[in-house]
Design an enzyme around this catalytic site. Structure first.
Site, PDB file in Angstrom:
ATOM      1  N   SER A 227      27.075  -6.343  48.702  1.00  0.00           N
ATOM      2  CA  SER A 227      25.985  -7.290  48.490  1.00  0.00           C
ATOM      3  C   SER A 227      26.333  -8.624  49.126  1.00  0.00           C
ATOM      4  O   SER A 227      27.508  -8.970  49.291  1.00  0.00           O
ATOM      5  CB  SER A 227      25.747  -7.503  46.994  1.00  0.00           C
ATOM      6  N   ASP A 228      25.300  -9.378  49.495  1.00  0.00           N
ATOM      7  CA  ASP A 228      25.555 -10.787  49.729  1.00  0.00           C
ATOM      8  C   ASP A 228      25.978 -11.372  48.393  1.00  0.00           C
ATOM      9  O   ASP A 228      25.680 -10.827  47.326  1.00  0.00           O
ATOM     10  CB  ASP A 228      24.311 -11.484  50.284  1.00  0.00           C
ATOM     11  N   TRP A 229      26.671 -12.497  48.451  1.00  0.00           N
ATOM     12  CA  TRP A 229      27.311 -13.038  47.254  1.00  0.00           C
ATOM     13  C   TRP A 229      26.253 -13.476  46.230  1.00  0.00           C
ATOM     14  O   TRP A 229      25.506 -14.433  46.443  1.00  0.00           O
ATOM     15  CB  TRP A 229      28.220 -14.185  47.636  1.00  0.00           C
TER      16      TRP A 229
END
Length: 753
Positions: A227-229
């Protein structure tokens, strides 16, 4: 290192593994000697954090080389430049014990206002995909994993965490997916990072169609999806969709959700095992580094990497204008260097990719080093980044008046473009425009050197100056590279990877960007960037693919040959007709009106960068595959090639075509669509089997027209009735019951099995 079987681990431990241990690492499995995976930004240089809780570039990172960002590499049009950046970044990543570098970003430059455009290559998916593939292959060949991002339709920073990108499937398939698809299939990145935004209402992190059906089932991706953060809203939904590793740590929230779902029978443990297996497979290749804070830079040559950054930067700047041979500068010229960016270089963007550079080159110092005498170079600041300063402007005018040539360094401050927010304008700050115009009025010759991560407008001053060098953001050695280009120590060879419009309002996304009420509508469809401008013949200041050189080139003897029903070979001769060695970008476009969908006026389908000595010629050959001629057919859920004429165009840019050849493709065999009584009359007439029979029975049942005028009226009435369902047409048509039954039986018999 053998990979442990997830079935051998307790469920609690597996649920924990699915989320990051901290901000940059995954959980290790110590009893099996499986180390953590260390994941660190960024694409054009590594930024090992001095603290475990940094993502947006807020805190200082350990020193690393800032190479030219993607905005610059995109304008190089050179896969070798992208590869050299990737290889060098990998070398520094290994020094710091980094296993995965978070990049490259291949999102399309839909609007020039996107605050993160400096991290992306281009407005064209082919150019972006080819460069990113070279970067990924190089970084992974050097032993470090890449993370292809941000998948997908992440083309703005405004409301990026929640906004729904509402995009039709053809547009996704033809514009926003192809760069990802090329990198996945050609370079096999270790990880793919899903984006924050929703796509047609579903968060990318929880979008099974995106992460499983398209990415894995269609493209064959077998790596790790991360995932993106902070992009995961529902850990169980994301896991089910195919999102494996949620980053960063979430203080046990995701772990608890997974355990509860398995315990309630809502989530099969095999789904957990599937993602854990992928995480452990990548961890088995990791260095085992427990931290990235050693500060050890002994394993890469700082000086050599700085020199490489300078060399690569010279490949990326674009000479937009050069009236009267103003450039290159004569070594003995009296030069007035003007502008704050000459001494305080702008070389990177803000946010998670912000690098703590090992050093920086100021253009003023490099110019003085290349001039015949340092005393021949006079500096005036000209402006401040905070606004107009009359005294500074007058000082700049005085310096320009006494010089042979004035070189104004202008651009955008780092605060103007960054991750997290978009720009509101493409105009240069008014104070800089005032200085450019005042200097140009006083100087014999004026050169403007730009430093910016996204397109800036050239209006209001373009016609006042003699030369413009678009430097974009060139990395930490950009100041030296700009001096090399100004004096001709390097010959400009960059080409625009995005169009420069006359007005922001000319951009095709203008009325829809950045959206409203949680939605952004991609109303321009496939007409992105140059596809829009060329299709409606809307002039731009400088088109996609434009760039000048200190030498000249000719392309001729175009040959285009079909090698199959939907493939071709294209060859052209390129000659350096000037007096300097240089590099030319050969651009191959395909134009067609074939098929049932609206096609752009032309689309880039191949390119190469050729280095030639004065007078040297070279024959270059391109292979065009099926996709070079295809469009995405949403009704058939696949790529289709329509029969008809396709024009192969060799162009200096997206507007200026220098040679062309026409090929006729047979196209795919038409698929007979099933007919029902509710299908339109037009569909019945178009059917290859039923259509002729319908025409024959209508002709037999209706009296022949008395004259040409009545025949034309009958044809008009049939055209008017074409959208009518056949059930309704049967009510008015002069057909018997036998005719109707025969046609319906024939339609059923002709349906695809």
């Amino acid at each position: 290192m053998p990979t442990i079987d997830p079935a051998a681990l307790p469920l609690e431990q597996k649920a924990r593994i699915l989320t990051g241990r901290d901000h940059t690492t995954s959980h290790p499995v110590r009893e099996a000697d499986v180390p953590p995976i260390v994941l660190v930004d960024g694409p054009h240089g590594v930024r090992p954090p001095q603290t475990a809780a940094d993502h947006l570039g807020i805190n200082e990172s350990l020193p690393a080389t800032c190479f030219p960002p993607a905005v610059a590499v995109g304008s190089s049009w050179d896969p070798e430049v992208a590869a050299q950046v990737g290889e060098a970044v990998a070398r520094e990543a290994r020094t710091y014990g980094i296993d995965v570098v978070l990049g490259p970003g291949v999102n399309i430059k839909r609007s020039p206002l996107c605050g993160r455009n400096f991290e992306y290559y281009s407005e064209d998916p082919l150019l972006s995909g080819v460069l990113a593939s070279a970067h990924v292959r190089a970084i992974q060949s050097a032993g470090v994993g890449a993370s292809l991002k941000h998948f997908a339709a992440n083309n703005q920073e405004n409301d990026r965490v929640h906004v729904s990108a509402d995009v039709d499937e053809r547009t996704l398939r033809e514009i926003y997916f192809p760069a990802f698809e090329r990198v996945v299939t050609d370079a096999k990145p270790a990880t793919v990072m899903c984006s924050y935004n929703r796509i047609n209402g579903v968060f990318a992190a929880e979008n099974r169609w995106l992460l499983t059906e398209v990415l894995r089932d269609e493209w064959g991706f077998d790596g790790l999806v991360i995932s993106d953060w902070g992009a995961v809203h529902d850990r169980v939904a994301a896991l089910t969709a195919g999102m494996d590793l949620a980053m960063p740590m979430d203080w046990g929230v995701g772990e608890a959700a997974v355990l509860a779902a398995v315990g309630a029978g809502e989530l099969d443990e095999s789904v957990v095992d599937r993602s854990v297996r992928r995480i452990l497979a990548l961890a088995a290749k990791a260095t085992g580094a427990e931290a990235t804070s050693s500060g050890n830079t002994e394993d890469f040559d700082v000086d050599a990497h700085h020199a490489l950054a300078r060399q690569l930067a010279t490949e990326c700047a674009v000479l937009l204008k050069n009236d009267g041979g103003t450039l290159p500068l004569a070594a003995d010229a009296r030069i007035a260097v003007i502008g704050a960016f000459a001494t305080a270089p702008r070389y990177q963007g803000g946010g998670s990719s912000h690098i703590n550079a090992t050093r920086t080159d100021a253009a003023l110092d490099a110019i003085r080093g290349l001039a015949s005498s340092p005393d021949a170079v006079r500096f005036a600041q000209g402006f401040t980044l905070k606004g107009t300063d009359a005294a500074l402007r007058e000082e700049a005018v005085a310096a320009a008046r006494e010089a042979d040539v004035a070189v104004v360094f202008a651009g955008l401050a780092e605060a103007d473009e960054s991750e997290g927010y978009d720009r509101e304008t493409i105009d240069l700050p008014a104070a800089q425009v005032e200085v450019i115009r005042a200097v140009a009025a006083a100087a014999r010759r004026t050169v403007v050197v730009l430093s910016n991560g996204g397109v800036v407008s050239l209006e209001g001053w373009h016609d006042d100056v003699d030369a413009i060098l678009e430097g974009w953001l060139l990395g930490q050695a950009g100041g030296g590279a700009l001096a090399d280009l100004l004096f001709g120590a390097a010959n400009p060879s960059g080409r625009l990877a995005e169009s420069i419009p006359f007005r922001l309002a000319d951009n095709p996304s203008y009325l829809n960007f950045p959206g409203e009420l949680g939605h952004v509508r991609y109303g321009e469809g496939v007409m992105v960037g140059y596809r829009h401008y060329t299709s409606i013949a809307l002039p731009v200041r400088y088109p996609f693919g434009h760039g000048l050189s200190y030498t000249t080139f000719a392309t001729d003897h175009l040959e285009a040959t079909l090698t199959g029903d939907d493939t071709a070979e294209v060859a052209v001769t390129v000659t350096n007709t000037g007096t300097r060695a240089g590099k030319h970008v050969v651009q191959v476009y395909v134009a067609t009106c074939a098929g049932p969908v609206r096609r752009p006026a032309r689309e880039l389908r191949a390119f190469t960068k050729v280095a030639l000595e004065p007078g040297e010629s070279r024959r270059v050959t391109f292979t065009l595959d099926r996709r070079a001629f295809a469009y995405y057919n949403v009704e058939q859920s696949g790529w289709a090639v329509a029969g008809g004429e396709y024009t192969i165009q060799i162009a200096d840019n997206a507007v200026d075509v220098t040679a062309e050849a026409v090929l006729t493709l047979p196209g795919d065999a038409p698929e007979a669509q099933p007919l029902t009584i509710e299908s339109s009359l037009g569909e019945w007439f178009a059917h290859p089997v039923v259509g002729p029979e319908l025409t024959a029975r209508l002709s037999a049942a209706a009296p022949a027209p008395k004259d040409e005028e009545e025949a034309e009226e009958n044809a008009r009435l049939l055209r008017m009735a074409a959208p009518m369902p056949m059930s309704q047409f049967f009510l008015y048509a002069p057909l018997s019951d036998d005719d109707r039954n025969h046609l319906l039986t024939l339609a059923d018999a002709s349906a695809p099995s």
